[in-house]
Design a protein around this motif. Structure first.
Motif, PDB file in Angstrom:
ATOM      1  N   LYS A   4       0.869  -1.183   0.000  1.00 30.37           N
ATOM      2  CA  LYS A   4       0.000   0.000   0.000  1.00 30.37           C
ATOM      3  C   LYS A   4       0.901   1.227   0.000  1.00 30.37           C
ATOM      4  CE  LYS A   4      -3.662  -1.929   2.917  1.00 30.37           C
ATOM      5  NZ  LYS A   4      -4.308  -1.832   4.221  1.00 30.37           N
ATOM      6  N   ASP A   5       0.736   2.080  -0.980  1.00 30.00           N
ATOM      7  CA  ASP A   5       1.475   3.354  -1.030  1.00 30.00           C
ATOM      8  C   ASP A   5       2.987   3.172  -0.852  1.00 30.00           C
ATOM      9  OD1 ASP A   5      -0.961   4.702  -1.320  1.00 30.00           O
ATOM     10  OD2 ASP A   5      -1.221   4.816   0.862  1.00 30.00           O
ATOM     11  N   ASN A   6       3.578   2.277  -1.613  1.00 33.50           N
ATOM     12  CA  ASN A   6       5.027   2.020  -1.584  1.00 33.50           C
ATOM     13  C   ASN A   6       5.539   1.512  -0.240  1.00 33.50           C
ATOM     14  OD1 ASN A   6       5.414   2.709  -4.291  1.00 33.50           O
ATOM     15  ND2 ASN A   6       5.594   4.868  -3.762  1.00 33.50           N
ATOM     16  N   ARG A   7       4.657   0.970   0.571  1.00 33.94           N
ATOM     17  CA  ARG A   7       5.039   0.366   1.845  1.00 33.94           C
ATOM     18  C   ARG A   7       4.435  -1.025   1.892  1.00 33.94           C
ATOM     19  NH1 ARG A   7       3.193   4.639   6.210  1.00 33.94           N
ATOM     20  NH2 ARG A   7       4.194   3.194   7.627  1.00 33.94           N
ATOM     21  N   VAL A  35       3.145 -13.108  26.196  1.00 33.35           N
ATOM     22  CA  VAL A  35       1.785 -12.612  25.998  1.00 33.35           C
ATOM     23  C   VAL A  35       1.636 -12.211  24.520  1.00 33.35           C
ATOM     24  CG1 VAL A  35       0.109 -10.832  26.623  1.00 33.35           C
ATOM     25  CG2 VAL A  35       1.600 -11.829  28.369  1.00 33.35           C
ATOM     26  N   GLU A  36       0.568 -12.717  23.900  1.00 29.07           N
ATOM     27  CA  GLU A  36       0.363 -12.499  22.463  1.00 29.07           C
ATOM     28  C   GLU A  36      -0.533 -11.297  22.184  1.00 29.07           C
ATOM     29  OE1 GLU A  36      -1.505 -14.739  18.519  1.00 29.07           O
ATOM     30  OE2 GLU A  36      -1.175 -15.885  20.348  1.00 29.07           O
ATOM     31  N   LYS A  37      -0.160 -10.554  21.141  1.00 30.18           N
ATOM     32  CA  LYS A  37      -0.987  -9.483  20.579  1.00 30.18           C
ATOM     33  C   LYS A  37      -0.883  -9.597  19.063  1.00 30.18           C
ATOM     34  CE  LYS A  37      -0.835  -6.138  24.309  1.00 30.18           C
ATOM     35  NZ  LYS A  37      -0.867  -4.727  24.611  1.00 30.18           N
ATOM     36  N   LYS A  38      -1.799  -8.940  18.368  1.00 34.21           N
ATOM     37  CA  LYS A  38      -1.736  -8.896  16.916  1.00 34.21           C
ATOM     38  C   LYS A  38      -1.160  -7.543  16.529  1.00 34.21           C
ATOM     39  CE  LYS A  38      -5.283  -8.192  14.222  1.00 34.21           C
ATOM     40  NZ  LYS A  38      -6.577  -8.298  13.571  1.00 34.21           N
ATOM     41  N   VAL A  39      -0.111  -7.553  15.716  1.00 39.72           N
ATOM     42  CA  VAL A  39       0.557  -6.315  15.338  1.00 39.72           C
ATOM     43  C   VAL A  39       0.497  -6.124  13.827  1.00 39.72           C
ATOM     44  CG1 VAL A  39       2.850  -7.378  15.169  1.00 39.72           C
ATOM     45  CG2 VAL A  39       2.670  -4.938  15.582  1.00 39.72           C
ATOM     46  N   THR A  40       0.298  -4.881  13.441  1.00 40.52           N
ATOM     47  CA  THR A  40       0.421  -4.484  12.042  1.00 40.52           C
ATOM     48  C   THR A  40       1.553  -3.474  11.982  1.00 40.52           C
ATOM     49  OG1 THR A  40      -1.921  -4.835  11.618  1.00 40.52           O
ATOM     50  CG2 THR A  40      -0.740  -3.402  10.080  1.00 40.52           C
ATOM     51  N   PHE A  41       2.516  -3.718  11.100  1.00 35.92           N
ATOM     52  CA  PHE A  41       3.627  -2.780  10.930  1.00 35.92           C
ATOM     53  C   PHE A  41       4.019  -2.760   9.467  1.00 35.92           C
ATOM     54  CE2 PHE A  41       5.617  -6.828  11.475  1.00 35.92           C
ATOM     55  CZ  PHE A  41       6.783  -6.795  10.728  1.00 35.92           C
ATOM     56  N   SER A  42       4.785  -1.761   9.093  1.00 40.15           N
ATOM     57  CA  SER A  42       5.170  -1.623   7.695  1.00 40.15           C
ATOM     58  C   SER A  42       6.680  -1.564   7.555  1.00 40.15           C
ATOM     59  CB  SER A  42       4.542  -0.369   7.092  1.00 40.15           C
ATOM     60  OG  SER A  42       5.054   0.781   7.723  1.00 40.15           O
ATOM     61  N   SER A  43       7.123  -1.919   6.358  1.00 40.24           N
ATOM     62  CA  SER A  43       8.541  -1.794   6.022  1.00 40.24           C
ATOM     63  C   SER A  43       8.641  -1.067   4.695  1.00 40.24           C
ATOM     64  CB  SER A  43       9.212  -3.161   5.939  1.00 40.24           C
ATOM     65  OG  SER A  43       8.796  -3.850   4.771  1.00 40.24           O
ATOM     66  N   LYS A  64      11.396  -0.828   1.793  1.00 34.91           N
ATOM     67  CA  LYS A  64      12.667  -1.306   1.273  1.00 34.91           C
ATOM     68  C   LYS A  64      12.748  -0.922  -0.199  1.00 34.91           C
ATOM     69  CE  LYS A  64      14.515  -5.025   2.978  1.00 34.91           C
ATOM     70  NZ  LYS A  64      14.849  -6.408   3.225  1.00 34.91           N
ATOM     71  N   SER A  65      13.957  -0.794  -0.700  1.00 39.91           N
ATOM     72  CA  SER A  65      14.112  -0.444  -2.103  1.00 39.91           C
ATOM     73  C   SER A  65      13.488  -1.518  -2.987  1.00 39.91           C
ATOM     74  CB  SER A  65      15.594  -0.264  -2.438  1.00 39.91           C
ATOM     75  OG  SER A  65      16.286  -1.471  -2.252  1.00 39.91           O
ATOM     76  N   LYS A  66      12.940  -1.094  -4.080  1.00 35.42           N
ATOM     77  CA  LYS A  66      12.306  -1.981  -5.058  1.00 35.42           C
ATOM     78  C   LYS A  66      11.168  -2.792  -4.451  1.00 35.42           C
ATOM     79  CE  LYS A  66      16.601  -2.336  -7.607  1.00 35.42           C
ATOM     80  NZ  LYS A  66      17.663  -3.207  -8.063  1.00 35.42           N
ATOM     81  N   ASN A  67      10.555  -2.270  -3.395  1.00 30.95           N
ATOM     82  CA  ASN A  67       9.415  -2.924  -2.743  1.00 30.95           C
ATOM     83  C   ASN A  67       9.695  -4.364  -2.326  1.00 30.95           C
ATOM     84  OD1 ASN A  67       7.840  -0.611  -2.984  1.00 30.95           O
ATOM     85  ND2 ASN A  67       7.280  -1.159  -5.073  1.00 30.95           N
ATOM     86  N   GLU A  68      10.928  -4.639  -1.954  1.00 27.68           N
ATOM     87  CA  GLU A  68      11.299  -5.982  -1.515  1.00 27.68           C
ATOM     88  C   GLU A  68      10.556  -6.333  -0.229  1.00 27.68           C
ATOM     89  OE1 GLU A  68      15.540  -6.560  -1.207  1.00 27.68           O
ATOM     90  OE2 GLU A  68      15.851  -5.065  -2.766  1.00 27.68           O
ATOM     91  N   GLN A  69      10.317  -7.616  -0.051  1.00 21.67           N
ATOM     92  CA  GLN A  69       9.677  -8.072   1.178  1.00 21.67           C
ATOM     93  C   GLN A  69      10.740  -8.413   2.213  1.00 21.67           C
ATOM     94  OE1 GLN A  69       7.614 -11.309  -0.710  1.00 21.67           O
ATOM     95  NE2 GLN A  69       8.922 -12.811   0.259  1.00 21.67           N
ATOM     96  N   LEU A  70      10.326  -8.487   3.464  1.00 23.12           N
ATOM     97  CA  LEU A  70      11.238  -8.908   4.523  1.00 23.12           C
ATOM     98  C   LEU A  70      11.510 -10.397   4.361  1.00 23.12           C
ATOM     99  CD1 LEU A  70       9.659  -6.967   7.523  1.00 23.12           C
ATOM    100  CD2 LEU A  70      11.748  -6.408   6.286  1.00 23.12           C
ATOM    101  N   GLN A  71      12.650 -10.821   4.858  1.00 22.44           N
ATOM    102  CA  GLN A  71      13.071 -12.213   4.698  1.00 22.44           C
ATOM    103  C   GLN A  71      12.126 -13.163   5.426  1.00 22.44           C
ATOM    104  OE1 GLN A  71      17.122 -12.948   5.807  1.00 22.44           O
ATOM    105  NE2 GLN A  71      16.886 -15.148   5.706  1.00 22.44           N
ATOM    106  N   GLU A  72      11.625 -14.138   4.697  1.00 25.04           N
ATOM    107  CA  GLU A  72      10.717 -15.140   5.254  1.00 25.04           C
ATOM    108  C   GLU A  72      11.357 -15.827   6.454  1.00 25.04           C
ATOM    109  OE1 GLU A  72       7.046 -17.303   5.183  1.00 25.04           O
ATOM    110  OE2 GLU A  72       7.653 -15.576   4.011  1.00 25.04           O
TER     111      GLU A  72
END
Length: 124
Positions: free
Chosen positions: A45-48, A61-69, A71-79
């Motif tokens: 979404k919007d280059n993020r 203790v568990e929570k649900k988190v939404t965060f953004s990254s 990276k150049s060329k819209n790369e994903q974070l390492q699996e």
């Protein structure tokens, strides 16, 4: 003369503290730490790239988190990478952590994870 000496000493201490802090440190001060393991490719979404994952504090203790990254060329974070998130949550009773509440993150090696976190991720 004594006032000038005291003032110089105080300014020297402040300057050495500021010089010794890395740029990301202010985002980490007074922040709670949560751990996630990257699963999936996230959503662009919007280059993020946004990820929504289960996150655990040091007590497990568990929570649900939404965060953004971003990276150049819209790369994903390492699996399967482990990340430590620095979070400042307005209402700590909430089970969802919003993207705006995640102030910083860094990759963590499996052997550096707290034991309870290793158990949650099955990384023993």
């Amino acid at each position: 003369m004594k006032k000038m000496l005291v003032l110089s000493a105080i300014l020297t201490l402040i300057a050495s503290f500021v010089a010794g802090c890395n740029v990301a440190t202010p985002n980490k001060i007074a922040a709670d730490q949560y751990y996630v393991q990257i699963q999936g490719t996230g959503e662009m979404k919007d280059n993020r790239r946004f990820y929504t994952l289960p996150a655990y504090d040091e007590d497990g203790v568990e929570k649900k988190v939404t965060f953004s990254s971003v990276k150049s060329k819209n790369e994903q974070l390492q699996e399967n990478a482990f990340l430590r998130l620095y979070v400042r949550q307005g209402n700590t009773e909430e089970i969802d952590i919003l993207d705006t509440e995640v102030k910083s993150y860094e990759e963590v090696q499996k052997e550096d994870l707290p034991e309870k976190i290793k158990e949650k991720f099955g990384a023993n």
